[in-house]
Enzyme design. Structure first.
Site, PDB file in Angstrom:
ATOM      1  N   GLY A 225      40.372  58.668  44.352  1.00 36.65           N
ATOM      2  CA  GLY A 225      41.080  59.767  45.015  1.00 36.65           C
ATOM      3  C   GLY A 225      42.166  59.269  45.945  1.00 36.65           C
TER       4      GLY A 225
ATOM      5  N   GLY B  56      34.606  55.749  42.274  1.00 34.23           N
ATOM      6  CA  GLY B  56      33.245  55.273  42.039  1.00 34.23           C
ATOM      7  C   GLY B  56      32.786  55.507  40.609  1.00 34.23           C
TER       8      GLY B  56
ATOM      9  N   ARG C 120      43.689  66.223  42.056  1.00 32.99           N
ATOM     10  CA  ARG C 120      42.413  66.593  41.430  1.00 32.99           C
ATOM     11  C   ARG C 120      42.369  68.081  41.081  1.00 32.99           C
ATOM     12  NH1 ARG C 120      38.217  62.739  44.860  1.00 32.99           N
ATOM     13  NH2 ARG C 120      38.118  61.115  43.275  1.00 32.99           N
TER      14      ARG C 120
ATOM     15  N   LYS D 123      35.354  51.698  51.176  1.00 33.64           N
ATOM     16  CA  LYS D 123      33.900  51.771  50.974  1.00 33.64           C
ATOM     17  C   LYS D 123      33.361  50.391  50.645  1.00 33.64           C
ATOM     18  CE  LYS D 123      34.810  56.156  48.773  1.00 33.64           C
ATOM     19  NZ  LYS D 123      35.064  56.612  47.405  1.00 33.64           N
TER      20      LYS D 123
HETATM   21  P1  ADP Z   1      39.485  55.449  46.588  1.00 32.94           P
HETATM   22  O1  ADP Z   1      39.362  56.855  47.127  1.00 32.94           O
HETATM   23  O2  ADP Z   1      40.775  55.237  45.876  1.00 32.94           O
HETATM   24  O3  ADP Z   1      38.276  55.039  45.789  1.00 32.94           O
HETATM   25  P2  ADP Z   1      38.535  54.349  49.079  1.00 32.94           P
HETATM   26  O4  ADP Z   1      38.068  55.695  49.467  1.00 32.94           O
HETATM   27  O5  ADP Z   1      37.540  53.302  48.830  1.00 32.94           O
HETATM   28  O6  ADP Z   1      39.545  54.459  47.840  1.00 32.94           O
HETATM   29  O7  ADP Z   1      39.469  53.758  50.239  1.00 32.94           O
HETATM   30  C1  ADP Z   1      40.627  54.375  50.694  1.00 32.94           C
HETATM   31  C2  ADP Z   1      40.828  54.112  52.158  1.00 32.94           C
HETATM   32  O8  ADP Z   1      40.749  52.735  52.435  1.00 32.94           O
HETATM   33  C3  ADP Z   1      42.182  54.548  52.654  1.00 32.94           C
HETATM   34  O9  ADP Z   1      42.031  55.687  53.472  1.00 32.94           O
HETATM   35  C4  ADP Z   1      42.702  53.348  53.442  1.00 32.94           C
HETATM   36  O10 ADP Z   1      43.255  53.692  54.688  1.00 32.94           O
HETATM   37  C5  ADP Z   1      41.442  52.518  53.634  1.00 32.94           C
HETATM   38  N1  ADP Z   1      41.708  51.088  53.859  1.00 32.94           N
HETATM   39  C6  ADP Z   1      42.395  50.239  53.094  1.00 32.94           C
HETATM   40  N2  ADP Z   1      42.481  49.027  53.656  1.00 32.94           N
HETATM   41  C7  ADP Z   1      41.828  49.097  54.831  1.00 32.94           C
HETATM   42  C8  ADP Z   1      41.591  48.178  55.897  1.00 32.94           C
HETATM   43  N3  ADP Z   1      42.040  46.931  55.853  1.00 32.94           N
HETATM   44  N4  ADP Z   1      40.885  48.611  56.953  1.00 32.94           N
HETATM   45  C9  ADP Z   1      40.422  49.877  57.003  1.00 32.94           C
HETATM   46  N5  ADP Z   1      40.624  50.803  56.047  1.00 32.94           N
HETATM   47  C10 ADP Z   1      41.325  50.413  54.970  1.00 32.94           C
HETATM   48 MG    MG Z   2      38.256  57.630  48.806  1.00 28.10          MG
END
Ligand code: ADP
Ligand code: MG
Length: 390
Positions: free
Chosen positions: A348, A372, A31, A196
């Site tokens: 991210g 998001g 970023r 999330k």
């Molecule tokens: P992004 O930032 O790409 O939008 P998120 O912030 O929603 O993605 O999610 C990323 C996090 O989700 C990572 O830190 C990962 O460890 C976590 N994650 C993925 N699968 C699981 C799971 N089964 N249980 C808990 N955490 C998870």
């Molecule tokens: Mg995230």
């Protein structure tokens, strides 16, 4: 622009970790690097820049763990020039730091979310903060794509308080999102995962009449499995979303949208990088946590992705930070690199995951800095940060 001062809203919300001696490390500076084209453009045009950004969710309180100081340092390394830092966003000292900037000089403000007004639900609070920020510059440039879906003071009210322009990153992001929304080539598959849960479950309803397939992994999948009657042990679960999930499943059926759920998962007894075992979704032990999609599921997701002409992916399939639970994410990323059409990775952590797993940015059609924000755009929502810049 010569001799003018620009308040540049960037998205510098990078994932952080700690080294052995407790120092903060930037795990993925994607970023920061994505913000460079606009910064460089402004510097070349002879202006000085006050950069405003947030980091994490400090909820309106000062929190040393979420200081932007390490980001100032990295930014300075990348630009090969000094980046000054202002500890307190609204102090008179910060005003004089801004006033003293000469052409080509940069001042980074401390985490704007240390100010409760930034994210306040009360418009008057946000306007008051925007007014304080507006005195720091002549113009506003909005380039923090990852935050454009937030009606926050530095994203929305501040843009309206100053003559403003859209930044290069936001413009690039929007042009990719337009390709994903105006007549996308079909089949169109969206892959969702991450942590999330409630944020993302809501998104699916709005995507149902826009896509052909939705593949679901990551933390949110356990709420789906539970809704379908499976036991999920100690995995992430949102009981209050079960009803929503059931309605999503029945709407998808009516609309002919395929919802792909894993058939196997990788579980472990504790949230740590150890003792993985693969179980079918009908056999998740009561005392274990689901931390990744299983190999059979990864294969199924990959086949759906590779046979698509348009793919948008947000959210890791598992806890990729632990190497034992990164395989699902790796398989999905690999499949995206083989898409004959447009493949976009957003978010991210998702972007950090593909880089950590050794993929290059050029392996994908586009790596979006927003999770998001991209999802809300795809849902057809109006994004406050874009409206303010129109
Ligand atoms: P992004 O930032 O790409 O939008 P998120 O912030 O929603 O993605 O999610 C990323 C996090 O989700 C990572 O830190 C990962 O460890 C976590 N994650 C993925 N699968 C699981 C799971 N089964 N249980 C808990 N955490 C998870
Ligand atoms: Mg995230």
């Amino acid at each position: 622009m010569k001799g003018k001062r620009v308040l540049l809203r960037c998205d510098l919300n990078v994932p952080l970790s700690k080294d052995g001696s407790g120092n903060t490390l930037i795990t993925d500076d994607g970023r920061i690097r994505a913000s460079i084209p606009t910064i460089q453009f402004l510097l070349d045009s002879g202006s000085s820049i006050v950069i405003c950004a947030h980091l994490g969710r400090p909820k309106g309180e000062r929190n040393a763990e979420l200081s932007l100081r390490p980001v100032a340092q990295r930014l300075s390394e990348i630009l090969k020039r000094e980046v000054r830092f202002a500890e307190n966003v609204t102090s008179t000292e910060t005003q004089s730091l801004a006033n003293d900037l000469k052409a080509g000089e940069i001042l980074l403000l401390e985490n704007i979310r240390f100010e409760a007004a930034e994210t306040s639900k009360d418009e008057n609070d946000r306007k008051a903060l925007a007014t304080k920020l507006a005195v720091l510059a002549d113009f506003y440039v909005g380039d923090g794509f990852g935050a454009v879906h937030r009606k926050h003071a530095s994203v929305y009210e501040l843009a309206k308080a100053l003559p403003h322009a859209i930044g290069k990153l936001v413009a690039a992001e929007v042009s990719v999102l337009q390709k994903l929304t105006l007549n996308p080539a079909r089949p169109y598959t969206v892959v969702l995962g991450g942590a999330k849960v409630s944020d993302k479950i809501g998104v699916i309803t709005n995507l149902l009449n826009k896509v052909d397939r939705i593949a679901i992994g990551g933390g949110m999948v356990f709420t789906f499995l539970k809704a379908k009657g499976y036991e999920v042990g100690k995995s992430l679960l949102e009981m209050e979303s079960i009803e929503t999930v059931n309605s999503i499943l029945s709407q998808a059926k009516d609309l002919g949208v395929e919802i792909l759920l894993p058939t196997d998962v990788v579980v472990a007894p504790i949230f740590a990088d150890q003792s993985p075992s693969i179980v079918s979704i009908g056999e998740i032990p009561a005392d274990q946590i689901g931390l990744d999609i299983g190999p059979e599921s990864a294969k199924m997701f990959a086949a759906a992705i590779e046979s698509s002409a348009t793919v948008f992916w947000n959210g890791p399939m598992g806890v990729f930070e632990f190497s034992n639970f990164a395989e699902g994410t790796r398989k999905v990323a690999e499949a995206l690199t083989r898409v004959n059409g447009l493949s976009v990775v957003g978010g991210g952590d998702s972007a950090a995951a593909v880089r950590k797993l050794g993929f290059k940015d050029s392996d994908f059609g586009y790596i979006s800095t927003g999770g998001g924000a991209s999802l809300e755009y795809l849902e057809g929502k109006e994004l406050p940060g874009l409206i303010a810049l129109q």
